[in-house]
Scaffold this active site. Structure first.
Site, PDB file in Angstrom:
ATOM      1  N   THR A  51      -1.216   7.641   0.365  1.00 37.75           N
ATOM      2  CA  THR A  51      -0.114   7.136   1.186  1.00 37.75           C
ATOM      3  C   THR A  51       1.174   7.398   0.422  1.00 37.75           C
ATOM      4  O   THR A  51       1.465   6.716  -0.565  1.00 37.75           O
ATOM      5  CB  THR A  51      -0.273   5.636   1.464  1.00 37.75           C
ATOM      6  OG1 THR A  51      -1.528   5.424   2.131  1.00 37.75           O
ATOM      7  CG2 THR A  51       0.858   5.122   2.348  1.00 37.75           C
ATOM      8  N   LYS A  74       0.712   6.381   8.915  1.00 36.70           N
ATOM      9  CA  LYS A  74       0.135   5.439   7.956  1.00 36.70           C
ATOM     10  C   LYS A  74       1.126   4.340   7.604  1.00 36.70           C
ATOM     11  O   LYS A  74       0.756   3.165   7.497  1.00 36.70           O
ATOM     12  CB  LYS A  74      -0.290   6.179   6.687  1.00 36.70           C
ATOM     13  CG  LYS A  74      -0.888   5.268   5.601  1.00 36.70           C
ATOM     14  CD  LYS A  74      -2.127   4.536   6.092  1.00 36.70           C
ATOM     15  CE  LYS A  74      -2.675   3.552   5.054  1.00 36.70           C
ATOM     16  NZ  LYS A  74      -3.228   4.215   3.875  1.00 36.70           N
ATOM     17  N   LYS A  97       3.715  -1.385  -2.206  1.00 32.48           N
ATOM     18  CA  LYS A  97       4.195  -0.003  -2.314  1.00 32.48           C
ATOM     19  C   LYS A  97       4.352   0.633  -0.943  1.00 32.48           C
ATOM     20  O   LYS A  97       5.360   1.278  -0.642  1.00 32.48           O
ATOM     21  CB  LYS A  97       3.219   0.800  -3.178  1.00 32.48           C
ATOM     22  CG  LYS A  97       3.611   2.259  -3.402  1.00 32.48           C
ATOM     23  CD  LYS A  97       2.960   3.233  -2.429  1.00 32.48           C
ATOM     24  CE  LYS A  97       1.460   3.278  -2.587  1.00 32.48           C
ATOM     25  NZ  LYS A  97       0.847   4.300  -1.667  1.00 32.48           N
TER      26      LYS A  97
END
Length: 295
Positions: free
Chosen positions: A96, A171, A239
């Protein structure tokens, strides 16, 4: 049969590579912490000393690494993936990372005669182990069709989202919802617990009612049992929320719930829960209400 170079053997990468090995694919692995390659070697993987050598000779290179800085080093470093691939190589990044970095890497791979797919996953470590991940893929449909067998080995569904970068955007949008849903679950539990409701009965209500969600299904028991064994860490969720926030800031998209979620997960990180499962965010609420859920 395609030869695979697999880079990144963490919580997700190791079981993904294991499933490829068990399906009979020749796999060469690399991990920055070399000891993590040992279980894969026992399954028959070759172990490379660098990303470059893992990529050299591979038909397909798959990367599963934690963040933008690490991916940039894995690809663009002196002994990185870009130094090892040859014309015709397909490169699949399942990390990601930011859409901007995806675009940069895709151009660099194309300049070397290869093809790039950004293919992040949904499904935490149990899905990686079981081979039931869902992939959201950005890149050429023709390239995707050539490697569908690999995705089918590692997962249960492949969703082509569009051109390079679209998988990464999908995502980040998806994990924005995941983060918010997990906070909603923690907040509901806190209200119920502070009011004296039994946690088991409340979770049953949530799962039977309109508040039911994957968060409740996957994390409800973990919260009640205070089992924060890492399936997808709080630090990685934070994150991803930061990447999503940067994306929305740059695109001018109002995202008040995203920004609140980012702040709360930041609080969890600050309080030392980063390496625990993301469901440990409930401990922030427990501190506020002065009570442990499930007691």
């Amino acid at each position: 049969m395609k030869t695979i170079g697999f880079i990144g053997l963490g919580t997700m990468g190791a079981p993904m590579a294991s499933n490829l090995l068990r399906a009979g694919y020749p796999v060469t692995v690399f991990n920055r912490t070399a000891s993590k390659a040992a279980p894969l070697a026992e399954l028959g993987a070759a172990v490379a000393p660098s990303p470059k050598e893992a990529a050299a000779g591979a038909d397909v290179v798959i990367t599963m690494v934690s963040n933008d800085d690490s991916i940039a080093e894995v690809y663009e470093g002196e002994n990185g993936v870009l130094a090892g691939i040859r014309p015709g190589t397909t490169v699949i990044d399942c990390s990601t990372i930011s859409p901007a970095l995806v675009q940069r890497l895709a151009k660099q791979v194309a300049a070397l005669g290869g093809a790039f797919l950004d293919a992040p996953v949904t499904g935490s470590s149990p899905a990686a182990i079981d081979g039931t991940l869902v992939f959201m893929v950005g890149g050429s449909a023709e390239t995707l069709a050539q490697v569908t067998d690999l995705f089918d080995t590692m997962g249960k569904k492949v969703l082509h989202m569009g051109d390079n970068g679209s998988g990464a955007v999908a995502k980040l949008a998806h994990n924005t919802i995941v983060g918010i849903n997990n906070l909603a679950l923690a907040e509901g539990f806190a209200i119920a617990a502070k009011s004296g409701l039994p946690a088991d009965r409340f979770l049953e209500l949530v799962q039977l009612g309109s508040a039911g969600s994957k968060a409740a299904e996957l994390k409800g028991r973990k919260i009640i049992e205070h089992d924060f064994t890492n399936q997808f860490s709080l630090a990685l969720m934070l994150k991803d929320l930061k990447l999503a926030s940067a994306l929305t800031d740059g695109s001018g998209i109002p995202a008040p719930m995203l920004n609140l979620a980012k702040s709360l997960f930041q609080a969890g990180q600050t309080q030392g829960f980063g390496d625990e499962d993301l469901s440990s965010i409930v401990k922030v609420y427990e501190a506020w209400i002065g009570k442990q859920i499930g007691e």
